[in-house]
Scaffold this motif. Structure first.
Motif, PDB file in Angstrom:
ATOM      1  N   SER A 220       4.212   2.128  19.238  1.00  0.00           N
ATOM      2  CA  SER A 220       3.265   2.716  18.279  1.00  0.00           C
ATOM      3  C   SER A 220       2.549   1.663  17.436  1.00  0.00           C
ATOM      4  O   SER A 220       2.115   1.946  16.330  1.00  0.00           O
ATOM      5  N   TRP A 221       2.413   0.439  17.981  1.00  0.00           N
ATOM      6  CA  TRP A 221       1.815  -0.629  17.186  1.00  0.00           C
ATOM      7  C   TRP A 221       0.377  -0.313  16.767  1.00  0.00           C
ATOM      8  O   TRP A 221      -0.061  -0.686  15.684  1.00  0.00           O
TER       9      TRP A 221
ATOM     10  N   GLU B 208      10.816   3.113  15.721  1.00  0.00           N
ATOM     11  CA  GLU B 208      10.853   1.711  16.139  1.00  0.00           C
ATOM     12  C   GLU B 208      12.059   1.023  15.487  1.00  0.00           C
ATOM     13  O   GLU B 208      12.417   1.330  14.340  1.00  0.00           O
TER      14      GLU B 208
ATOM     15  N   CYS C  16       9.082   7.188  12.037  1.00  0.00           N
ATOM     16  CA  CYS C  16       9.031   6.081  12.992  1.00  0.00           C
ATOM     17  C   CYS C  16      10.409   5.788  13.596  1.00  0.00           C
ATOM     18  O   CYS C  16      11.391   5.636  12.871  1.00  0.00           O
TER      19      CYS C  16
ATOM     20  N   GLU D 137      -0.946   2.616  16.081  1.00  0.00           N
ATOM     21  CA  GLU D 137      -1.038   3.668  15.070  1.00  0.00           C
ATOM     22  C   GLU D 137      -0.344   3.307  13.770  1.00  0.00           C
ATOM     23  O   GLU D 137      -0.759   3.765  12.689  1.00  0.00           O
ATOM     24  N   CYS D 138       0.704   2.511  13.842  1.00  0.00           N
ATOM     25  CA  CYS D 138       1.571   2.271  12.691  1.00  0.00           C
ATOM     26  C   CYS D 138       0.831   1.813  11.431  1.00  0.00           C
ATOM     27  O   CYS D 138       0.963   2.435  10.368  1.00  0.00           O
TER      28      CYS D 138
ATOM     29  N   PHE E 297       2.968  14.160  11.235  1.00  0.00           N
ATOM     30  CA  PHE E 297       3.702  13.407  12.263  1.00  0.00           C
ATOM     31  C   PHE E 297       5.053  14.020  12.601  1.00  0.00           C
ATOM     32  O   PHE E 297       5.511  13.942  13.727  1.00  0.00           O
TER      33      PHE E 297
ATOM     34  N   ARG F 191      11.459  12.197  12.778  1.00  0.00           N
ATOM     35  CA  ARG F 191      12.012  11.838  14.084  1.00  0.00           C
ATOM     36  C   ARG F 191      13.167  12.778  14.409  1.00  0.00           C
ATOM     37  O   ARG F 191      13.969  13.149  13.525  1.00  0.00           O
TER      38      ARG F 191
ATOM     39  N   ARG G  30      -1.344   4.601   9.914  1.00  0.00           N
ATOM     40  CA  ARG G  30      -0.568   5.692   9.344  1.00  0.00           C
ATOM     41  C   ARG G  30       0.011   5.299   7.989  1.00  0.00           C
ATOM     42  O   ARG G  30       0.045   6.110   7.056  1.00  0.00           O
TER      43      ARG G  30
END
Length: 222
Positions: free
Chosen positions: A135-136, A191, A189, A138-139, A54, A57, A142
């Motif tokens: 990204s709900w 978020e 992430c 995939e979260c 991934f 970030r 993952r």
């Protein structure tokens, strides 16, 4: 002449004493250290996976000074510490119990209160986008993926332990793996909403706990 039952009981006691005499004493805190080692070993693998699959970030150095990042870490680390403590307890050859998990209510309620406050100062038209983020879908998966190496590390830990409630021990180990996986996932992430974390991070952690509960009776036998 002694009654047969007395002889049998005495012989059994001598046998138990003889077997116990050859069992080396368990070092203090052996179980906790072994669980911690298994968790850390799996965590290193999960850390490598999050960067390989991934990526971190882009604004991670700046994000680590922000409230949202530490809000997520406070939640996931709190869950992880409680779950590890429960795993250590359930790794002992005693009756299993989920009672050690009651402190989980504290971070859940605190994050829930933060989410309510967050929604109260956000226009209602933006609630759905805040909850779903970007990204709900995939979260949770993952988090579950990153939990697998940590769960395998805990399975290694259990090889020299003696849990008796295998389903409860598996669930606690899965919960711990999921919580620490979510902690590592925070490095990717971006978020920021409490309601997002409370929902989708928690679902991923619960998926890992459910997987542990299913696999526990099969992989923790000794």
């Amino acid at each position: 002449m002694m009654p047969p039952g007395v002889e049998t009981d005495s012989g059994t006691e001598r046998l138990i004493a003889s077997l116990a005499a050859h069992v080396p004493p368990v070092p203090p805190r052996f179980i906790g250290r072994r669980i911690a080692l298994g968790t850390a070993g799996g965590g290193v693998v999960s850390l490598g996976l999050v960067f390989a699959l991934f990526g971190a970030r882009p604004d991670l150095p700046q994000a680590m000074f922000g409230f949202a990042f530490w809000m997520k870490w406070a939640y996931t680390i709190s869950l992880g510490l409680v779950a590890v403590a429960a795993t250590v307890r359930l790794a002992r050859p005693t009756a299993g119990s989920f009672r050690p998990l009651w402190p989980l209510a504290v971070p859940i309620l605190l994050l829930g209160a933060l989410g309510v406050e967050e929604l109260s100062r956000t226009p209602m038209r933006d609630w759905l986008s805040m909850w779903l983020g970007g990204s709900w879908a995939e979260c949770p998966w993952r988090v579950l993926l990153l939990a697998i190496p940590i769960f395998l590390g805990l399975l290694w830990s259990f090889r020299k332990l003696a849990p008796t409630d295998l389903r409860a021990a598996g669930a606690a180990a899965g919960l711990a793996a999921g919580a620490w996986a979510a902690t590592i996932y925070c490095l990717h992430c971006d978020e920021f909403a409490a309601v997002f974390v409370l929902t989708w991070y928690s679902i991923g952690i619960l998926l890992a706990a459910g997987l542990g509960a299913v696999l526990g009776p099969r992989v923790l036998r000794w």
